[in-house]
Write an enzyme that holds these catalytic residues in place. Sequence first.
Site, PDB file in Angstrom:
ATOM      1  N   ASP A  26       0.859  -1.190   0.000  1.00 14.79           N
ATOM      2  CA  ASP A  26       0.000   0.000   0.000  1.00 14.79           C
ATOM      3  C   ASP A  26       0.893   1.238   0.000  1.00 14.79           C
ATOM      4  OD1 ASP A  26      -2.386   1.549   0.164  1.00 14.79           O
ATOM      5  OD2 ASP A  26      -2.011   1.851   2.292  1.00 14.79           O
ATOM      6  N   TYR A  58      -0.697   8.596  -2.541  1.00 17.09           N
ATOM      7  CA  TYR A  58      -0.699   8.311  -3.978  1.00 17.09           C
ATOM      8  C   TYR A  58      -1.910   8.992  -4.641  1.00 17.09           C
ATOM      9  CZ  TYR A  58       2.744   4.400  -3.895  1.00 17.09           C
ATOM     10  OH  TYR A  58       3.873   3.617  -3.797  1.00 17.09           O
ATOM     11  N   GLY A  59      -2.955   9.181  -3.845  1.00  9.56           N
ATOM     12  CA  GLY A  59      -4.255   9.586  -4.396  1.00  9.56           C
ATOM     13  C   GLY A  59      -4.290  10.946  -5.048  1.00  9.56           C
ATOM     14  N   CYS A  89      -3.614  -1.092  -2.210  1.00  9.63           N
ATOM     15  CA  CYS A  89      -3.915   0.321  -2.472  1.00  9.63           C
ATOM     16  C   CYS A  89      -4.856   0.448  -3.673  1.00  9.63           C
ATOM     17  CB  CYS A  89      -2.596   1.038  -2.760  1.00  9.63           C
ATOM     18  SG  CYS A  89      -2.799   2.770  -3.159  1.00  9.63           S
ATOM     19  N   ASN A  90      -5.996   1.095  -3.456  1.00  6.86           N
ATOM     20  CA  ASN A  90      -6.964   1.270  -4.549  1.00  6.86           C
ATOM     21  C   ASN A  90      -6.382   2.129  -5.667  1.00  6.86           C
ATOM     22  OD1 ASN A  90     -10.069   0.493  -3.638  1.00  6.86           O
ATOM     23  ND2 ASN A  90      -8.671   0.802  -1.937  1.00  6.86           N
ATOM     24  N   THR A  91      -5.639   3.174  -5.287  1.00  2.00           N
ATOM     25  CA  THR A  91      -5.084   4.071  -6.305  1.00  2.00           C
ATOM     26  C   THR A  91      -4.100   3.311  -7.192  1.00  2.00           C
ATOM     27  OG1 THR A  91      -5.331   5.918  -4.759  1.00  2.00           O
ATOM     28  CG2 THR A  91      -3.895   6.266  -6.645  1.00  2.00           C
ATOM     29  N   GLU A 168      -6.019   9.156   9.379  1.00  3.04           N
ATOM     30  CA  GLU A 168      -4.664   9.117   9.941  1.00  3.04           C
ATOM     31  C   GLU A 168      -4.580   9.917  11.236  1.00  3.04           C
ATOM     32  OE1 GLU A 168      -1.450   9.141   7.261  1.00  3.04           O
ATOM     33  OE2 GLU A 168      -2.402   7.481   6.196  1.00  3.04           O
ATOM     34  N   CYS A 200     -11.176   2.982  -1.120  1.00  2.11           N
ATOM     35  CA  CYS A 200      -9.896   3.489  -0.629  1.00  2.11           C
ATOM     36  C   CYS A 200      -9.580   2.718   0.642  1.00  2.11           C
ATOM     37  CB  CYS A 200     -10.003   4.992  -0.344  1.00  2.11           C
ATOM     38  SG  CYS A 200      -8.562   5.677   0.485  1.00  2.11           S
ATOM     39  N   HIS A 202      -8.396   3.457   3.397  1.00  2.33           N
ATOM     40  CA  HIS A 202      -8.695   4.077   4.698  1.00  2.33           C
ATOM     41  C   HIS A 202     -10.183   4.066   5.048  1.00  2.33           C
ATOM     42  CE1 HIS A 202      -4.675   5.534   3.997  1.00  2.33           C
ATOM     43  NE2 HIS A 202      -4.655   6.235   5.107  1.00  2.33           N
TER      44      HIS A 202
HETATM   45  N1  DGL Z   1      -3.978   3.776  -0.203  1.00  6.10           N
HETATM   46  C1  DGL Z   1      -4.663   4.811  -0.952  1.00  6.10           C
HETATM   47  C2  DGL Z   1      -5.864   4.175  -1.693  1.00  6.10           C
HETATM   48  O1  DGL Z   1      -6.393   3.156  -1.321  1.00  6.10           O
HETATM   49  C3  DGL Z   1      -5.139   5.934  -0.053  1.00  6.10           C
HETATM   50  C4  DGL Z   1      -4.030   6.802   0.481  1.00  6.10           C
HETATM   51  C5  DGL Z   1      -3.247   7.517  -0.590  1.00  6.10           C
HETATM   52  O2  DGL Z   1      -3.757   8.475  -1.216  1.00  6.10           O
HETATM   53  O3  DGL Z   1      -2.114   7.109  -0.819  1.00  6.10           O
HETATM   54  O4  DGL Z   1      -6.283   4.720  -2.684  1.00  6.10           O
END
Ligand code: DGL
Length: 281
Positions: A26, A58-59, A89-91, A168, A200, A202
């Site tokens: 992630d 990353y988003g 990580c979804n992004t 966070e 996402c 989180h």
């Molecule tokens: N892990 C990122 C996601 O699932 C969320 C945090 C980020 O923006 O890096 O998209």
Amino acid sequence: MKRRLCPPTTCPPAGGASDRPIGVFDSGIGGLTVFDAISRRMPSENLVYFGDTAHVPYGTKSPEAVGRYSFEVARFLDRCGIKALVVACNTASAVALPRVRRGTRVPVIGVILPGAKSAVEASRSGSIGIIGTEATISSGAYTRVVTGLRPKARVVGIACPLFVPLVEEGWWDDAVTEAVARRYLAPMRLGGVDTLILGCTHYPLLKDVVARVMGKGVALIDSAEQTAVEICGLLRRMGLERTSGRGRHRFVVSDGPERFRRLAGRLIGKEVDVRCHRFDL
Ligand code: DGL
């Protein structure tokens, strides 16, 4: 980007093929929701988690940057001798899966397909909402996969960038978070979706707030559980399941191990030992 070799301390020792760890990757801390689901479903599996805390979030970054970071992490985990890689990580799953696949020789699972599958199964009306980072929503990845599975689905996506820092900060069920959620999710409520993908890492931690805002009739989809089901099935098909003993869990980050350790303790409810592996940019 130059790379350092994987330090031996971060690499689980070589054993039989099924003893090799599953890599979970992630951008930071949030992927621990997926890690947690995998470790509960498969307690014997060795797991190595990589949080790219030097580059989070990353988003808000370009697909090119996310692709570059993700490729390096995949190569690092590949050198750690993983048997499969879960992009939690979804992004990164939305914009960088092909580059992740180029960085490793092992099978790779992202979170978009598992989340989309669960949503399509859960939705009665076919009206499905997605919330995620700016990069995930603007990639259209969830919409493509959902409509691929259910061509008549009506899909609406909304980016909720403030949710990540609120999680966070530890404000998981807080009046401020609820006010932010009401504002972000107003169009989703008007749109009458019956299913909402928490797209996402989180967001599952904000499930209570989002459920209150969206109301009882809306099913919330957290891709963590379905991703654990998918990786379990994949290992079984490949004959690589580890079925006895207690799995070892390793945590590696690219920056700030102390902060990660603090948040991880809260998120998965136990103390973790965190090592740092820096990428030279
Ligand atoms: N892990 C990122 C996601 O699932 C969320 C945090 C980020 O923006 O890096 O998209």
